[in-house]
Design a protein around this motif. Structure first.
Motif, PDB file in Angstrom:
ATOM      1  N   LEU A   1      -7.541   6.864   3.353  1.00  0.00           N
ATOM      2  CA  LEU A   1      -8.773   7.476   2.857  1.00  0.00           C
ATOM      3  C   LEU A   1      -8.549   7.878   1.409  1.00  0.00           C
ATOM      4  CD1 LEU A   1     -11.554   8.939   3.016  1.00  0.00           C
ATOM      5  CD2 LEU A   1     -10.287  10.940   3.874  1.00  0.00           C
ATOM      6  N   ARG A   2      -9.444   7.458   0.539  1.00  0.00           N
ATOM      7  CA  ARG A   2      -9.365   7.889  -0.861  1.00  0.00           C
ATOM      8  C   ARG A   2     -10.261   9.128  -1.011  1.00  0.00           C
ATOM      9  NH1 ARG A   2      -8.186   3.423  -4.855  1.00  0.00           N
ATOM     10  NH2 ARG A   2      -6.226   3.867  -3.770  1.00  0.00           N
ATOM     11  N   LEU A   3      -9.634  10.246  -1.230  1.00  0.00           N
ATOM     12  CA  LEU A   3     -10.388  11.493  -1.334  1.00  0.00           C
ATOM     13  C   LEU A   3     -11.353  11.456  -2.503  1.00  0.00           C
ATOM     14  CD1 LEU A   3      -7.529  14.095  -0.683  1.00  0.00           C
ATOM     15  CD2 LEU A   3      -9.335  13.406   0.911  1.00  0.00           C
ATOM     16  N   ARG A   4     -12.492  12.097  -2.312  1.00  0.00           N
ATOM     17  CA  ARG A   4     -13.475  12.193  -3.376  1.00  0.00           C
ATOM     18  C   ARG A   4     -13.172  13.405  -4.255  1.00  0.00           C
ATOM     19  NH1 ARG A   4     -18.263  11.932   0.905  1.00  0.00           N
ATOM     20  NH2 ARG A   4     -16.659  13.163   1.959  1.00  0.00           N
ATOM     21  N   GLU A   5     -13.866  13.486  -5.375  1.00  0.00           N
ATOM     22  CA  GLU A   5     -13.643  14.552  -6.345  1.00  0.00           C
ATOM     23  C   GLU A   5     -13.788  15.914  -5.672  1.00  0.00           C
ATOM     24  OE1 GLU A   5     -12.623  15.877 -10.122  1.00  0.00           O
ATOM     25  OE2 GLU A   5     -12.850  13.795  -9.494  1.00  0.00           O
ATOM     26  N   GLY A   6     -12.771  16.755  -5.858  1.00  0.00           N
ATOM     27  CA  GLY A   6     -12.828  18.118  -5.331  1.00  0.00           C
ATOM     28  C   GLY A   6     -12.401  18.253  -3.884  1.00  0.00           C
TER      29      GLY A   6
ATOM     30  N   LEU B   1       0.832  -1.199   0.000  1.00  0.00           N
ATOM     31  CA  LEU B   1       0.000   0.000   0.000  1.00  0.00           C
ATOM     32  C   LEU B   1       0.872   1.256   0.000  1.00  0.00           C
ATOM     33  CD1 LEU B   1      -2.808  -0.990   2.548  1.00  0.00           C
ATOM     34  CD2 LEU B   1      -2.869  -1.083   0.057  1.00  0.00           C
ATOM     35  N   ILE B   2       1.962   1.209   0.735  1.00  0.00           N
ATOM     36  CA  ILE B   2       2.894   2.347   0.751  1.00  0.00           C
ATOM     37  C   ILE B   2       3.482   2.559  -0.641  1.00  0.00           C
ATOM     38  CG2 ILE B   2       5.111   3.175   1.642  1.00  0.00           C
ATOM     39  CD1 ILE B   2       4.435   1.638   4.251  1.00  0.00           C
ATOM     40  N   GLU B   3       3.832   1.478  -1.291  1.00  0.00           N
ATOM     41  CA  GLU B   3       4.487   1.570  -2.600  1.00  0.00           C
ATOM     42  C   GLU B   3       3.522   1.989  -3.697  1.00  0.00           C
ATOM     43  OE1 GLU B   3       7.082  -1.263  -5.678  1.00  0.00           O
ATOM     44  OE2 GLU B   3       6.293  -2.079  -3.790  1.00  0.00           O
ATOM     45  N   HIS B   4       2.296   1.496  -3.640  1.00  0.00           N
ATOM     46  CA  HIS B   4       1.367   1.701  -4.756  1.00  0.00           C
ATOM     47  C   HIS B   4       0.182   2.600  -4.415  1.00  0.00           C
ATOM     48  CE1 HIS B   4       3.678  -1.231  -6.873  1.00  0.00           C
ATOM     49  NE2 HIS B   4       3.330  -2.231  -6.077  1.00  0.00           N
ATOM     50  N   GLY B   5       0.358   3.479  -3.438  1.00  0.00           N
ATOM     51  CA  GLY B   5      -0.707   4.420  -3.121  1.00  0.00           C
ATOM     52  C   GLY B   5      -0.967   5.379  -4.270  1.00  0.00           C
ATOM     53  N   LEU B   6      -2.092   6.051  -4.216  1.00  0.00           N
ATOM     54  CA  LEU B   6      -2.467   6.998  -5.248  1.00  0.00           C
ATOM     55  C   LEU B   6      -2.339   8.424  -4.732  1.00  0.00           C
ATOM     56  CD1 LEU B   6      -5.622   5.251  -6.759  1.00  0.00           C
ATOM     57  CD2 LEU B   6      -3.195   4.887  -7.275  1.00  0.00           C
ATOM     58  N   THR B   7      -2.276   9.349  -5.656  1.00  0.00           N
ATOM     59  CA  THR B   7      -2.024  10.750  -5.294  1.00  0.00           C
ATOM     60  C   THR B   7      -3.157  11.349  -4.457  1.00  0.00           C
ATOM     61  OG1 THR B   7      -2.954  11.399  -7.437  1.00  0.00           O
ATOM     62  CG2 THR B   7      -0.558  11.220  -7.282  1.00  0.00           C
ATOM     63  N   HIS B   8      -4.360  10.791  -4.544  1.00  0.00           N
ATOM     64  CA  HIS B   8      -5.462  11.342  -3.752  1.00  0.00           C
ATOM     65  C   HIS B   8      -5.803  10.436  -2.560  1.00  0.00           C
ATOM     66  CE1 HIS B   8      -7.126   8.714  -6.804  1.00  0.00           C
ATOM     67  NE2 HIS B   8      -8.294   8.676  -6.217  1.00  0.00           N
ATOM     68  N   ASP B   9      -4.780   9.734  -2.051  1.00  0.00           N
ATOM     69  CA  ASP B   9      -4.938   8.943  -0.836  1.00  0.00           C
ATOM     70  C   ASP B   9      -4.349   9.693   0.355  1.00  0.00           C
ATOM     71  OD1 ASP B   9      -6.142   6.884  -2.172  1.00  0.00           O
ATOM     72  OD2 ASP B   9      -4.353   5.643  -2.313  1.00  0.00           O
ATOM     73  N   VAL B  10      -4.968   9.521   1.507  1.00  0.00           N
ATOM     74  CA  VAL B  10      -4.475  10.105   2.763  1.00  0.00           C
ATOM     75  C   VAL B  10      -4.225   8.970   3.742  1.00  0.00           C
ATOM     76  CG1 VAL B  10      -4.925  11.752   4.618  1.00  0.00           C
ATOM     77  CG2 VAL B  10      -5.851  12.188   2.338  1.00  0.00           C
ATOM     78  N   TRP B  11      -3.057   8.996   4.360  1.00  0.00           N
ATOM     79  CA  TRP B  11      -2.597   7.926   5.253  1.00  0.00           C
ATOM     80  C   TRP B  11      -2.876   8.297   6.707  1.00  0.00           C
ATOM     81  CZ3 TRP B  11       1.328   8.354   8.948  1.00  0.00           C
ATOM     82  CH2 TRP B  11       1.927   7.178   9.401  1.00  0.00           C
ATOM     83  N   PHE B  12      -3.383   7.341   7.489  1.00  0.00           N
ATOM     84  CA  PHE B  12      -3.669   7.542   8.918  1.00  0.00           C
ATOM     85  C   PHE B  12      -2.946   6.483   9.741  1.00  0.00           C
ATOM     86  CE2 PHE B  12      -7.099   9.631   6.792  1.00  0.00           C
ATOM     87  CZ  PHE B  12      -7.550  10.643   7.627  1.00  0.00           C
TER      88      PHE B  12
ATOM     89  N   ASN C   1      -8.855  19.627   4.054  1.00  0.00           N
ATOM     90  CA  ASN C   1     -10.236  20.024   4.301  1.00  0.00           C
ATOM     91  C   ASN C   1     -11.160  18.811   4.203  1.00  0.00           C
ATOM     92  OD1 ASN C   1     -12.318  21.831   4.854  1.00  0.00           O
ATOM     93  ND2 ASN C   1     -12.675  22.259   2.689  1.00  0.00           N
ATOM     94  N   ILE C   2     -10.809  17.753   4.917  1.00  0.00           N
ATOM     95  CA  ILE C   2     -11.605  16.523   4.901  1.00  0.00           C
ATOM     96  C   ILE C   2     -12.896  16.744   5.678  1.00  0.00           C
ATOM     97  CG2 ILE C   2     -11.639  14.091   5.580  1.00  0.00           C
ATOM     98  CD1 ILE C   2      -8.579  14.106   5.364  1.00  0.00           C
ATOM     99  N   ASP C   3     -13.980  16.199   5.162  1.00  0.00           N
ATOM    100  CA  ASP C   3     -15.255  16.289   5.859  1.00  0.00           C
ATOM    101  C   ASP C   3     -15.080  15.823   7.305  1.00  0.00           C
ATOM    102  OD1 ASP C   3     -18.498  16.222   5.313  1.00  0.00           O
ATOM    103  OD2 ASP C   3     -17.844  14.760   6.816  1.00  0.00           O
ATOM    104  N   PRO C   4     -15.542  16.600   8.295  1.00  0.00           N
ATOM    105  CA  PRO C   4     -15.346  16.234   9.711  1.00  0.00           C
ATOM    106  C   PRO C   4     -15.863  14.844  10.062  1.00  0.00           C
ATOM    107  CG  PRO C   4     -16.123  18.502   9.525  1.00  0.00           C
ATOM    108  CD  PRO C   4     -16.211  17.903   8.152  1.00  0.00           C
ATOM    109  N   GLY C   5     -17.002  14.462   9.473  1.00  0.00           N
ATOM    110  CA  GLY C   5     -17.537  13.132   9.758  1.00  0.00           C
ATOM    111  C   GLY C   5     -16.646  12.031   9.230  1.00  0.00           C
TER     112      GLY C   5
END
Length: 215
Positions: free
Chosen positions: A53-58, A30-41, A63-67
């Motif tokens: 977390l795979r960020l959604r469009e936009g 996962l570290i090696e093949h992550g995508l540019t719109h992924d966030v690591w926790f 500025n991740i949704d608080p929920g």
């Protein structure tokens, strides 16, 4: 194997996708093949699963949704053997692109390229309602992470080329319109000074009693 979760609440329409490796060897992939719109926790100062977390469009990682952010933090805490037993746990997160892997690091161990790009969220206590809701959505898959990355980069490249082409067309049209308006400005009085109009207004072509017209 990779575990996938769906973060869905009433306050937003499009669900978010969370995922994590089953073990540390999977985390390496996962570290090696992550995508540019992924966030690591990850749980700070404790061993824990690597939750993504795979960020959604936009969306932006800043500025991740608080929920959604709370879901990610709770899932990370719940998948830390020591952190799950404790209250007041700090969860850190950063874009996948900020992860740094160097020689000598153990499996699943990572550093950061820029410490300033690491944020944290405080989890006071485990919220079972959140963890149980997420666990009900869990799916086990065996994805080809490398192929997913290749396909993603192709899609990004195609989209960028399309956007560049559209931008170039738009700029050329703007230039054409500008030149057209400039030409219209420069030749706005051409008809006024045409030979025919000058002849019509010349006194040489008037009759001898032309002045009577003003009487």
């Amino acid at each position: 194997m990779v575990y996938y979760f769906t973060s869905k609440r009433e306050e937003y329409d499009t669900p978010a996708m969370l995922y994590m490796g089953k073990h540390k060897e999977e985390n390496e992939k996962l570290i090696e093949h992550g995508l540019t719109h992924d966030v690591w926790f990850h749980a700070d100062k404790f061993s824990s699963a690597h939750v993504y977390l795979r960020l959604r469009e936009g969306e932006s990682w800043e500025n991740i949704d608080p929920g959604v952010l709370e879901d990610c933090a709770q899932l990370t805490k719940a998948n830390s053997i020591e952190g799950n037993k404790r209250d007041n746990v700090t969860i850190i997160y950063t874009p996948w692109s900020n992860l740094k892997k160097t020689k000598g690091m153990a499996a699943g161990q990572v550093g950061f390229k820029r410490d300033k790009m690491v944020k944290s969220i405080h989890v006071q206590t485990r919220t079972n309602a959140i963890v149980n809701r997420l666990n009900k959505t869990r799916e086990e898959r065996f994805p080809d992470l490398l192929q997913e990355k290749i396909d993603h980069e192709k899609d990004v490249g195609a989209r960028q080329r399309a956007e560049k082409l559209a931008r170039t067309k738009r700029e050329l049209e703007e230039q054409r319109q500008y030149k057209q308006k400039a030409q219209q400005r420069d030749h706005a009085y051409d008809d006024m000074f045409s030979e025919e109009n000058m002849r019509r207004t010349s006194n040489q072509n008037r009759s001898e009693d032309w002045e009577d017209d003003f009487m």
